[in-house]
Design a protein around this motif. Structure first.
Motif, PDB file in Angstrom:
ATOM      1  N   ALA A  48       0.834  -1.204   0.000  1.00 43.94           N
ATOM      2  CA  ALA A  48       0.000   0.000   0.000  1.00 43.94           C
ATOM      3  C   ALA A  48       0.861   1.243   0.000  1.00 43.94           C
ATOM      4  O   ALA A  48       1.777   1.380   0.790  1.00 43.94           O
ATOM      5  CB  ALA A  48      -0.921   0.001   1.209  1.00 43.94           C
ATOM      6  N   SER A  49       0.554   2.166  -0.895  1.00 43.53           N
ATOM      7  CA  SER A  49       1.181   3.475  -0.888  1.00 43.53           C
ATOM      8  C   SER A  49       0.135   4.500  -0.492  1.00 43.53           C
ATOM      9  O   SER A  49      -1.031   4.181  -0.287  1.00 43.53           O
ATOM     10  CB  SER A  49       1.723   3.802  -2.283  1.00 43.53           C
ATOM     11  OG  SER A  49       0.652   3.953  -3.190  1.00 43.53           O
ATOM     12  N   SER A  50       0.538   5.730  -0.393  1.00 41.80           N
ATOM     13  CA  SER A  50      -0.366   6.862  -0.192  1.00 41.80           C
ATOM     14  C   SER A  50      -1.200   6.732   1.079  1.00 41.80           C
ATOM     15  O   SER A  50      -2.336   7.165   1.131  1.00 41.80           O
ATOM     16  CB  SER A  50      -1.311   7.005  -1.392  1.00 41.80           C
ATOM     17  OG  SER A  50      -0.577   7.103  -2.575  1.00 41.80           O
ATOM     18  N   GLY A  51      -0.652   6.103   2.109  1.00 43.85           N
ATOM     19  CA  GLY A  51      -1.354   6.062   3.376  1.00 43.85           C
ATOM     20  C   GLY A  51      -2.544   5.129   3.408  1.00 43.85           C
ATOM     21  O   GLY A  51      -3.363   5.201   4.319  1.00 43.85           O
ATOM     22  N   GLN A  52      -2.685   4.243   2.443  1.00 43.20           N
ATOM     23  CA  GLN A  52      -3.813   3.335   2.430  1.00 43.20           C
ATOM     24  C   GLN A  52      -3.561   2.170   3.389  1.00 43.20           C
ATOM     25  O   GLN A  52      -2.487   2.005   3.939  1.00 43.20           O
ATOM     26  CB  GLN A  52      -4.046   2.805   1.021  1.00 43.20           C
ATOM     27  CG  GLN A  52      -4.371   3.903   0.025  1.00 43.20           C
ATOM     28  CD  GLN A  52      -4.597   3.317  -1.346  1.00 43.20           C
ATOM     29  OE1 GLN A  52      -5.647   2.757  -1.641  1.00 43.20           O
ATOM     30  NE2 GLN A  52      -3.609   3.434  -2.196  1.00 43.20           N
ATOM     31  N   ARG A  53      -4.584   1.363   3.526  1.00 40.87           N
ATOM     32  CA  ARG A  53      -4.489   0.223   4.430  1.00 40.87           C
ATOM     33  C   ARG A  53      -3.590  -0.835   3.820  1.00 40.87           C
ATOM     34  O   ARG A  53      -3.878  -1.398   2.769  1.00 40.87           O
ATOM     35  CB  ARG A  53      -5.885  -0.340   4.670  1.00 40.87           C
ATOM     36  CG  ARG A  53      -5.904  -1.419   5.718  1.00 40.87           C
ATOM     37  CD  ARG A  53      -7.314  -1.658   6.173  1.00 40.87           C
ATOM     38  NE  ARG A  53      -7.338  -2.514   7.328  1.00 40.87           N
ATOM     39  CZ  ARG A  53      -8.417  -2.738   8.043  1.00 40.87           C
ATOM     40  NH1 ARG A  53      -9.519  -2.136   7.737  1.00 40.87           N
ATOM     41  NH2 ARG A  53      -8.385  -3.544   9.076  1.00 40.87           N
ATOM     42  N   GLY A  54      -2.459  -1.084   4.465  1.00 45.32           N
ATOM     43  CA  GLY A  54      -1.428  -1.934   3.888  1.00 45.32           C
ATOM     44  C   GLY A  54      -1.754  -3.404   3.943  1.00 45.32           C
ATOM     45  O   GLY A  54      -2.590  -3.867   4.721  1.00 45.32           O
ATOM     46  N   PHE A  55      -1.060  -4.164   3.101  1.00 44.54           N
ATOM     47  CA  PHE A  55      -1.198  -5.605   3.096  1.00 44.54           C
ATOM     48  C   PHE A  55      -0.276  -6.195   4.152  1.00 44.54           C
ATOM     49  O   PHE A  55       0.912  -5.860   4.230  1.00 44.54           O
ATOM     50  CB  PHE A  55      -0.844  -6.156   1.714  1.00 44.54           C
ATOM     51  CG  PHE A  55      -0.762  -7.667   1.672  1.00 44.54           C
ATOM     52  CD1 PHE A  55      -1.892  -8.432   1.923  1.00 44.54           C
ATOM     53  CD2 PHE A  55       0.426  -8.303   1.401  1.00 44.54           C
ATOM     54  CE1 PHE A  55      -1.823  -9.807   1.888  1.00 44.54           C
ATOM     55  CE2 PHE A  55       0.505  -9.680   1.354  1.00 44.54           C
ATOM     56  CZ  PHE A  55      -0.625 -10.436   1.599  1.00 44.54           C
ATOM     57  N   LEU A  56      -0.794  -7.084   4.943  1.00 50.37           N
ATOM     58  CA  LEU A  56      -0.034  -7.734   6.009  1.00 50.37           C
ATOM     59  C   LEU A  56      -0.022  -9.223   5.725  1.00 50.37           C
ATOM     60  O   LEU A  56      -1.021  -9.907   5.914  1.00 50.37           O
ATOM     61  CB  LEU A  56      -0.681  -7.440   7.367  1.00 50.37           C
ATOM     62  CG  LEU A  56       0.028  -8.014   8.594  1.00 50.37           C
ATOM     63  CD1 LEU A  56       1.397  -7.392   8.754  1.00 50.37           C
ATOM     64  CD2 LEU A  56      -0.799  -7.762   9.837  1.00 50.37           C
TER      65      LEU A  56
END
Length: 1214
Positions: free
Chosen positions: A837-845
């Motif tokens: 995730a870029s741009s402050g989005q909810r990242g992949f974990l």
């Protein structure tokens, strides 16, 4: 001369001309009487003249503005209706049109009255024909007429397809803000360049004929990186190859253009942002200069005539005559307009033309050119000595029917080409000789259709064109042709239509010779709102699909004008299309309507993702443009009619300050609609210079008036960045992933105007694939029948091209949609790829591997080395600490730790080790319905129940029942599982306290029982029971004793049919129940403690004791929570609490996405302060117990965070 009548004309024509000398009539004989005292007696044709007309020769081209008529002097002869034709050459006549139709003038009602008509537009012609349509019933056709107008003169230049006029500028370059270009042209060619000019910076202006339509192309400038595209193209007119004069005027001021063709004006604005037209050296007329031809794409030069060419005040035709411009490319420069050799024939629905040909010839050869709008029509019919041949148009295709009847009935069909009813000229040649026939369309010899003829033909000698009404051959299709024909050849000889008109050869009916009166009813296009126009000869229709409008002309909007109107229709909240101005020019657009309150709210979304990072490469000012997914006009149509309007802007900060204090200059601001600067944020107001926490005195740092001004740092999402990914028209992506998280962005490809996005959404069961260009967006989603956060590998495949988009999950679940939005859009040269995730989005974990884009495999493991938050291998927290989640609990990854999901177990607690049990008073029972009253299909609805593992199988061949109990009471029923049949499973305590298991699966007269006689289990001690069945094998384990195995008899069924309900403590069931159970064990009921009850993946007792779990469970009597004396399992403290991360590379090509804290002590302090000070939105603390900071808790754990950030009024950390 009309006695006692003097007519005044336009001031532009100060003189009027009077013509009473008739140069030519339809027949050589003319009845013309005169009276020297009372004027001309008038014109009246002979009674034998079936198609009378009167032709006036004005001597030279004139401007005709009006016509007046009288009947013949002192007679019963007058004309009540008439039409006008005009021409420069006595050939190729053109009818006077008005309101898009061939106009019929109202004439006289007596012989003496004068009826005058002002023409709607001036006729420029030398010859005028008067065509009577209706006349006096008491007499016959008669007329005295007068034409009014003035002289006309203009320089004419003939273009032969080679010559080009090059007008050189006085300076090498012109930077022009205003242009006025005018000319008139006449041609029989459908393609050709009328004018062209261009500059070295890419500016150009071009006017050309393309398929007999006029195309104006202008570019006032595009920038080098392509973000500004100035290309603008507008079309006008139709059927402009009719060999008649057409007038063109182009007026441009900056980006505003008026484009006028034959009195019809189109107004438009050029694309881009530039105002000047920068041209170099010259502008050319009649074709492209030699200097630009190599890059012009082979455009044809103009063939025909032009007159009155002016360019910004310069009379170009006058300069040519005075030899002031370059005309060296002309082979023979002429100042006249050569006549066309073609003579068209006009057919209506009752027309035909009969012509002679060779008789008894073994060769049939017919060719002609035609143009029409109708898909069907008879072009030619001829009778053979034995049979007939018909050449026609069927559904826009040329068809030939040959019927030879000499020895047997033989029918031969030939067809070629399609879409020939487009109004353009098309040629067709039919040649039949010896034993075969050939059909050639539009001169394309390569596509000639050949077919064999079984016998030799013999021609009959008579040919009918355009229709056949003699009814001598009922086998003919008899389709009337409406349109024009020219260049008719019979037996390879061109037909002399002048001789036909004079009656020397052939005959005709209702045919107009030397005229093609075809009308394009789609120009101008009366279909509104971009409706698509199609036509036949008599009418046009509008296709309104995809426009948002309906009706005969796409005038009426399909949508309501506001959310308020949808509410009045009884609609509920949701996304709707609205059209605020109804049938006006503003196109419909989508909004969100909130109708939950008395006041209806309309929400307009912008084109940004819920979180968008703002950064500057040069550490200077960073600017983010926020645009809404609609035009400014559309937005204004909503806001201007709203009673109240508000706009939300949420700012999330990381090392980015907002304010410098109450007296300082703000570091950050936002611009409103009128470009006014605002430095206040939600919860505050203009001029206060404080955020909401500063006003409420609860900021994180009391020295600052905004939380963002404290410059604290929190945990962002991690990603791998691949710059300069080459864009392609088609893109395919595939990869594997595994995760225990319910949400997260897998990857993004971001260009300046386009994007591609793949993420996990929808509570771990939905993969979303979205992409778009500009404000247009398309989404595909595939739902998995099982959760995708099961820590197993899953495969995602996505593809988009100019035809379709495809998303596929695990090679099974697939969605395909046509790509209507992107179509043939030119791809950008390079884009940025973000894995994660870029741009402050909810990242992949989680983990990803085998990423492949357009056939190229990306080495994620190598790229992950040295990237913060991304590690080679797939060694997450669950790999190290998974064993701590007991009793079937699922390990769930978090950014700096893990948690155990116990929802599908009979346990609770951090590690799924805490017993969930209850104490049953006498008569208490718990009932859990596995199969609702709706039957097996109702199980689908039960799957959505939170935290309840409901099996979708109603028929079982294997099951597992696990529970613990302690009691002094016997006899009693511990667990009873019923069905809709007589099948059941029961676990009971007999009178002596021993355990009995009863299986009744059908096939046996008595239930199969297992008695455990060696021990009294009603001794008040905790006991555990585990019963597992697989087909006939039953395995039983009590407490810590060895497992015992039992086998169902061969006669017993192995399927537990239509499992219905689970009863704990007592049975209260309808239908047939084993009477032994009821009589011996069901009364008074179980009294004691039950815990850890689980049947397959269902935990009925846990569902009954946890009110937060929605489940089909009911309780009767008193049930008190208790752990039944069991001791919880002790787990050693987690090493991950130290905020360190152990990583090892053991699986090539796999990466692990992890986000960790920089300073854990600071994170814990922040969590504590936010919990008590409450300076953030109320949703902020959700999930804080499993994230490393309060802010990350919102981003990571709140599924509604994407909506929350849009609706927030506060500042945020990210």
């Amino acid at each position: 001369v009309f006695k006692n009548h003097i007519w005044h004309v336009s001031s532009k024509c100060r003189y009027f001309f009077i013509y009473s000398l008739f140069s030519l009539t339809s027949l050589t004989l003319l009845k013309l009487t005169t009276s020297q005292n009372l004027g001309s007696g008038g014109w009246s044709p002979l009674d034998t003249d079936r198609y009378p007309w009167l032709q006036v020769d004005l001597g030279s081209k004139k401007q005709v503005l009006a016509i007046a008529t009288q009947g013949c002097y002192s007679s019963s002869d007058w004309t009540t209706k008439y039409r006008l034709l005009y021409s420069d050459t006595q050939k190729n006549w053109r009818p006077y049109l008005q309101d898009g139709n061939i106009w019929t003038f109202e004439g006289n009602v007596n012989s003496e009255g004068v009826v005058r008509h002002e023409l709607q537009y001036a006729i420029l012609a030398r010859y005028i024909r008067f065509i009577p349509v209706d006349w006096s019933r008491a007499g016959r056709v008669g007329v005295r007429l007068e034409l009014y107008g003035c002289s006309y003169w203009a320089d004419v230049i003939g273009f032969d397809g080679h010559g080009v006029i090059s007008y050189r500028f006085r300076s090498k370059k012109l930077k022009i803000v205003k242009d006025v270009i005018a000319l008139k042209f006449r041609t029989t060619a459908g393609n050709g360049v009328l004018l062209h000019g261009e500059g070295q910076q890419g500016d150009y202006i071009s006017l050309e004929l393309h398929r007999a339509r006029l195309l104006l192309s202008i570019n006032l400038g595009s920038n080098q990186n392509g973000s500004i595209q100035g290309d603008t193209a507008v079309t006008s007119g139709s059927l402009l190859d009719d060999d008649h004069w057409h007038s063109v005027v182009i007026e441009r001021y900056r980006r505003n253009v008026n484009f006028t063709l034959d009195r019809h004006t189109q107004q438009f604005r050029t694309n881009g942002e530039f105002d000047h037209l920068d041209l170099d050296y010259e502008i050319s007329f009649g074709g492209l200069p030699v200097s630009v031809k190599p890059t012009s794409g082979g455009k044809e030069n103009f063939v025909g005539c032009m007159e009155g060419i002016t360019y910004n005040g310069e009379n170009i035709t006058s300069l040519v005559r005075r030899k002031k411009v370059d005309t060296t490319s002309f082979r023979n420069l002429t100042f006249s307009c050569s006549e066309s050799n073609t003579s068209p024939v006009f057919f209506n629905s009752t027309s035909f033309l009969r012509l002679p040909g060779q008789t008894d010839s073994d060769t049939l050869s017919v060719s002609l050119s035609f143009r029409t709008w109708n898909p069907n029509g008879l072009l030619m019919f001829t009778a053979l000595a034995d049979g007939w041949v018909e050449l026609g148009l069927t559904e826009g295709k040329i068809t030939v029917y040959m019927n030879v009847t000499q020895k047997k009935n033989t029918r031969i069909d030939i067809s070629s080409s399609s879409g020939l009813n487009d109004g353009q000229w098309h040629s067709v040649h039919l040649n039949a000789l010896e034993n075969y026939a050939m059909l050639t369309v539009d001169g394309d010899e390569a596509s000639t259709v050949r077919t064999a003829i079984p016998i030799q033909i013999q021609t009959g000698g008579t040919y009918y064109f355009g229709g056949y009404f003699l009814q001598t051959n009922p086998r003919s299709h008899q389709r009337s042709f409406q349109g024009c024909m020219q260049m008719i050849h019979i037996d390879d000889h061109l037909v002399d239509l002048k001789a036909v008109e004079q009656g020397l050869i052939g005959t005709f009916e209702n045919v107009s010779l030397d005229m093609c009166a075809i009308i394009d009813r789609c120009v101008p296009n009366y279909c509104e709102h971009s409706g698509r126009c199609s036509q036949t000869w008599d009418a046009f229709t509008c296709n309104c699909s995809g426009t948002g409008y309906t009706g005969a002309t796409c005038h009426t909007s399909l949508y309501q004008q506001s959310c308020e109107e949808y509410k009045h229709q009884g609609k509920s909240s949701g996304s709707y299309w609205i059209d605020p101005d109804g049938s006006g020019s503003i196109t419909p657009f989508r909004v969100h309507c909130d109708m939950t309150e008395d006041v209806v709210w309309t929400t307009l979304r912008n084109d940004l993702s819920p979180q968008t990072s703002v950064s500057s490469a040069d550490k200077g000012n960073a600017v983010l443009q926020i645009s809404y997914n609609m035009t400014e006009e559309q937005m204004l149509s909503v806001t201007s009619s709203a009673e109240y309007c508000e706009q939300y802007v949420a700012y999330a900060c990381r090392m980015s300050r907002l304010l410098s204090g109450p007296d300082g200059v703000p570091f950050t601001w936002w611009l409103g609609r009128a470009n006014e600067k605002h430095s206040y944020w939600g919860g505050s107001g203009p001029g206060i210079q404080k955020c909401a926490c500063g006003i409420e005195h609860n900021c994180t740092d009391s020295k600052h008036y905004c939380n963002c001004d404290a410059d604290l740092r929190a945990c962002p999402a991690s990603y791998l960045h691949y710059p300069s990914l080459r864009d392609e028209t088609s893109t395919d992506i595939s990869f594997y992933f595994k995760t225990s998280s319910t949400h997260g962005v897998f990857l993004e490809i971001l260009g300046s105007t386009s994007f591609l996005h793949i993420e996990l959404r929808g509570g771990s069961v939905l993969v979303l694939f979205s992409f778009g260009i500009g404000t247009e967006k398309m989404e595909l989603s595939v739902r998995s029948p099982v959760p995708l956060n099961n820590d197993q590998w899953h495969r995602v495949e996505a593809e988009k091209n100019i035809k379709e988009a495809v998303l596929q999950l695990n090679g099974q679940h697939r969605m395909v949609r046509p790509t209507t939005l992107q179509g043939h859009a030119k791809p950008e040269l390079y884009s940025d790829l973000y894995v994660g995730a870029s741009s402050g989005q909810r990242g992949f974990l989680g983990c990803m591997r085998a990423l492949k884009i357009n056939g190229v495999t990306f080495d994620l493991e190598e790229w992950a080395k040295g990237t913060s938050g991304v590690n080679p291998g797939c060694q997450g927290h669950c790999n190290s600490y998974r064993m701590h989640c007991r009793n079937g609990g699922k390990c769930v990854e978090h950014y700096n730790g893990y948690s155990c999901d116990c929802s599908l177990t009979a346990y609770d607690g951090p590690f799924c080790t805490d017993d969930v049990g209850g104490y049953f008073e006498t008569g208490t029972l718990v009932r859990y319905d596995l199969l609702p009253e709706g039957g097996p299909f109702a199980l689908r609805d039960m799957k959505s129940l939170s935290g309840v593992g409901v099996s979708s199988e109603a028929n079982l061949t294997q099951e597992e029942l696990v529970f613990s109990f302690s009691t002094y009471s016997a006899p009693s029923i511990l667990v009873y599982i019923s069905s809709r049949t007589q099948d059941y499973l029961a676990v009971v305590l007999r009178h002596n306290g021993t355990l009995q298991i009863r299986y009744s699966l059908g096939g046996l007269t008595e239930p199969y029982t297992i008695d455990v006689d060696h021990r009294n289990m009603a001794n008040g001690q905790p006991h555990s029971v585990n019963i597992t069945r697989n087909l006939r094998e039953i395995r039983l384990q009590l407490d810590h004793y060895p497992v015992s195995t039992y086998t169902l008899p061969e006669a017993s069924d192995t399927q537990f049919t239509l499992v219905k309900s689970i009863f704990l403590g007592k049975v209260f069931e309808t239908g047939q129940i084993d009477p032994i159970l009821i009589e011996r064990y069901n009364t008074p009921g179980f009294m004691g403690c039950l815990s850890r009850v689980q049947f397959n993946s269902v935990a009925p007792l846990k569902a009954a004791l946890r009110s937060s779990i929605a489940a089909p469970v009911s309780t009767h009597g008193i049930l008190v929570p208790s752990n039944c004396g069991a001791s919880p399992l002790t787990i050693s403290p987690m090493a991950s609490r130290k905020c360190s991360l152990r990583c090892s590379c053991f699986l090539p090509g796999i990466i692990s996405m992890v986000i960790f804290s920089v300073l854990c002590i600071m994170v814990f302090v922040i969590r504590h302060m936010f919990r008590h000070k409450g300076s953030y939105h109320t949703n902020e603390a959700k999930g804080a117990e499993s994230a490393d900071c309060a802010d990350a808790a919102i981003i990571v754990n709140d599924p509604a965070f994407t909506e929350t950030i849009d609706e927030s009024k506060k500042e945020w950390f990210i």
